[in-house]
Design a protein around this motif. Structure first.
Motif, PDB file in Angstrom:
ATOM      1  N   ASP A 294     -65.146 122.533  48.970  1.00 58.72           N
ATOM      2  CA  ASP A 294     -64.520 123.734  49.548  1.00 58.72           C
ATOM      3  C   ASP A 294     -63.286 124.143  48.753  1.00 58.72           C
ATOM      4  O   ASP A 294     -63.063 125.321  48.502  1.00 58.72           O
ATOM      5  CB  ASP A 294     -64.136 123.500  51.009  1.00 58.72           C
ATOM      6  CG  ASP A 294     -65.351 123.437  51.927  1.00 58.72           C
ATOM      7  OD1 ASP A 294     -66.443 123.880  51.517  1.00 58.72           O
ATOM      8  OD2 ASP A 294     -65.206 122.930  53.050  1.00 58.72           O
ATOM      9  N   ALA A 295     -62.484 123.165  48.358  1.00 55.24           N
ATOM     10  CA  ALA A 295     -61.283 123.465  47.576  1.00 55.24           C
ATOM     11  C   ALA A 295     -61.669 124.109  46.251  1.00 55.24           C
ATOM     12  O   ALA A 295     -61.016 125.044  45.798  1.00 55.24           O
ATOM     13  CB  ALA A 295     -60.475 122.193  47.334  1.00 55.24           C
ATOM     14  N   ASP A 296     -62.747 123.643  45.656  1.00 58.49           N
ATOM     15  CA  ASP A 296     -63.215 124.215  44.396  1.00 58.49           C
ATOM     16  C   ASP A 296     -63.651 125.660  44.600  1.00 58.49           C
ATOM     17  O   ASP A 296     -63.367 126.529  43.791  1.00 58.49           O
ATOM     18  CB  ASP A 296     -64.388 123.390  43.855  1.00 58.49           C
ATOM     19  CG  ASP A 296     -64.886 123.936  42.547  1.00 58.49           C
ATOM     20  OD1 ASP A 296     -64.167 123.795  41.547  1.00 58.49           O
ATOM     21  OD2 ASP A 296     -65.984 124.527  42.535  1.00 58.49           O
ATOM     22  N   THR A 297     -64.302 125.922  45.721  1.00 55.27           N
ATOM     23  CA  THR A 297     -64.796 127.268  46.011  1.00 55.27           C
ATOM     24  C   THR A 297     -63.661 128.235  46.316  1.00 55.27           C
ATOM     25  O   THR A 297     -63.633 129.348  45.806  1.00 55.27           O
ATOM     26  CB  THR A 297     -65.766 127.231  47.212  1.00 55.27           C
ATOM     27  OG1 THR A 297     -66.852 126.374  46.877  1.00 55.27           O
ATOM     28  CG2 THR A 297     -66.281 128.608  47.543  1.00 55.27           C
TER      29      THR A 297
ATOM     30  N   PRO B 291     -56.990 120.191  44.275  1.00 55.06           N
ATOM     31  CA  PRO B 291     -56.140 119.795  45.395  1.00 55.06           C
ATOM     32  C   PRO B 291     -55.272 118.604  44.989  1.00 55.06           C
ATOM     33  O   PRO B 291     -55.684 117.763  44.197  1.00 55.06           O
ATOM     34  CB  PRO B 291     -57.128 119.412  46.497  1.00 55.06           C
ATOM     35  CG  PRO B 291     -58.418 119.176  45.810  1.00 55.06           C
ATOM     36  CD  PRO B 291     -58.398 119.957  44.544  1.00 55.06           C
ATOM     37  N   GLY B 292     -54.083 118.536  45.520  1.00 55.38           N
ATOM     38  CA  GLY B 292     -53.174 117.451  45.179  1.00 55.38           C
ATOM     39  C   GLY B 292     -53.389 116.238  46.074  1.00 55.38           C
ATOM     40  O   GLY B 292     -54.045 116.310  47.111  1.00 55.38           O
TER      41      GLY B 292
ATOM     42  N   LEU C  66     -66.922 113.875  39.903  1.00 51.00           N
ATOM     43  CA  LEU C  66     -65.478 113.897  40.148  1.00 51.00           C
ATOM     44  C   LEU C  66     -64.829 113.252  38.924  1.00 51.00           C
ATOM     45  O   LEU C  66     -64.692 112.032  38.855  1.00 51.00           O
ATOM     46  CB  LEU C  66     -65.126 113.125  41.425  1.00 51.00           C
ATOM     47  CG  LEU C  66     -63.656 113.058  41.804  1.00 51.00           C
ATOM     48  CD1 LEU C  66     -63.052 114.442  41.952  1.00 51.00           C
ATOM     49  CD2 LEU C  66     -63.473 112.251  43.085  1.00 51.00           C
ATOM     50  N   PRO C  67     -64.479 114.067  37.926  1.00 53.27           N
ATOM     51  CA  PRO C  67     -63.930 113.512  36.686  1.00 53.27           C
ATOM     52  C   PRO C  67     -62.628 112.748  36.943  1.00 53.27           C
ATOM     53  O   PRO C  67     -61.847 113.099  37.820  1.00 53.27           O
ATOM     54  CB  PRO C  67     -63.662 114.747  35.820  1.00 53.27           C
ATOM     55  CG  PRO C  67     -64.520 115.818  36.398  1.00 53.27           C
ATOM     56  CD  PRO C  67     -64.613 115.523  37.869  1.00 53.27           C
TER      57      PRO C  67
ATOM     58  N   TYR D 216     -58.715 115.771  40.898  1.00 55.05           N
ATOM     59  CA  TYR D 216     -59.458 115.790  42.156  1.00 55.05           C
ATOM     60  C   TYR D 216     -60.303 117.043  42.282  1.00 55.05           C
ATOM     61  O   TYR D 216     -60.631 117.470  43.376  1.00 55.05           O
ATOM     62  CB  TYR D 216     -58.493 115.662  43.334  1.00 55.05           C
ATOM     63  CG  TYR D 216     -57.696 114.385  43.261  1.00 55.05           C
ATOM     64  CD1 TYR D 216     -58.309 113.164  43.502  1.00 55.05           C
ATOM     65  CD2 TYR D 216     -56.361 114.388  42.894  1.00 55.05           C
ATOM     66  CE1 TYR D 216     -57.599 111.986  43.405  1.00 55.05           C
ATOM     67  CE2 TYR D 216     -55.641 113.214  42.795  1.00 55.05           C
ATOM     68  CZ  TYR D 216     -56.267 112.007  43.051  1.00 55.05           C
ATOM     69  OH  TYR D 216     -55.566 110.841  42.940  1.00 55.05           O
ATOM     70  N   GLY D 217     -60.684 117.614  41.160  1.00 55.24           N
ATOM     71  CA  GLY D 217     -61.560 118.778  41.149  1.00 55.24           C
ATOM     72  C   GLY D 217     -62.975 118.368  40.805  1.00 55.24           C
ATOM     73  O   GLY D 217     -63.202 117.583  39.872  1.00 55.24           O
TER      74      GLY D 217
END
Length: 160
Positions: free
Chosen positions: A35-38, A45-46, A97-98, A102-103
């Motif tokens: 969701d954060a990516d979208t 996100p931190g 999740l590289p 956190y993306g």
């Protein structure tokens, strides 16, 4: 921004698959990251936001004093790796999740015809109208384990 439809479709398939089926915290973290990516675009996100919003830490959480977010991210990476050892991506795109952030990322894997991996079909998963019994699931698991053992024996690999 990445293709959110592909991302969410793959994330939901992963959440219903065995690797995360009994890990509500991992499912929540993975969905939150998708969701954060979208919605956040290019900004990851931190640690503080993940700790408070997903991992239910208090607002006085200090990422410098606690590694809980980093530990959960490492566990999520391991769960994703475990999932993709057994299942191919739904649409050919693998969710990753590289390290170092956190993306989430989508990586094209394409069609793989690996005899030990199969495409996970969420509509046939437990709790989604399945007709497959637990005994049949256990039989499949035994077949996969036996195939791995046989392959390792043929390659001359020994258990650790």
């Amino acid at each position: 921004m990445k293709n959110s439809h592909l991302m969410h479709e793959e994330v939901e398939a992963i959440c219903r698959a065995p690797a995360l089926s009994r890990s509500p915290r991992m499912k929540a973290l993975l969905r939150h990251l998708a969701d954060a990516d979208t919605y956040a675009g290019t900004e990851d996100p931190g640690e503080y936001a993940l700790a408070v919003d997903v991992l239910e830490r208090r607002e006085d959480f200090d990422p410098a004093r606690s590694s809980v977010v980093r530990v959960q991210a490492k566990r999520l990476r391991a769960k994703l790796d475990a999932h993709y050892r057994h299942f191919s991506p739904v649409n050919g795109y693998r969710v990753e999740l590289p390290r170092g952030g956190y993306g989430l990322a989508l990586r094209f894997e394409g069609e793989r015809h690996d005899s030990l991996r199969r495409r996970y079909r969420p509509e046939t998963a437990e709790g989604c109208g399945t007709t497959q019994t637990h005994a049949e699931n256990e039989d499949e698991l035994v077949q996969v384990i036996m195939a791995i053992i046989l392959r390792n024996l043929l390659l001359g690999l020994r258990p650790a």
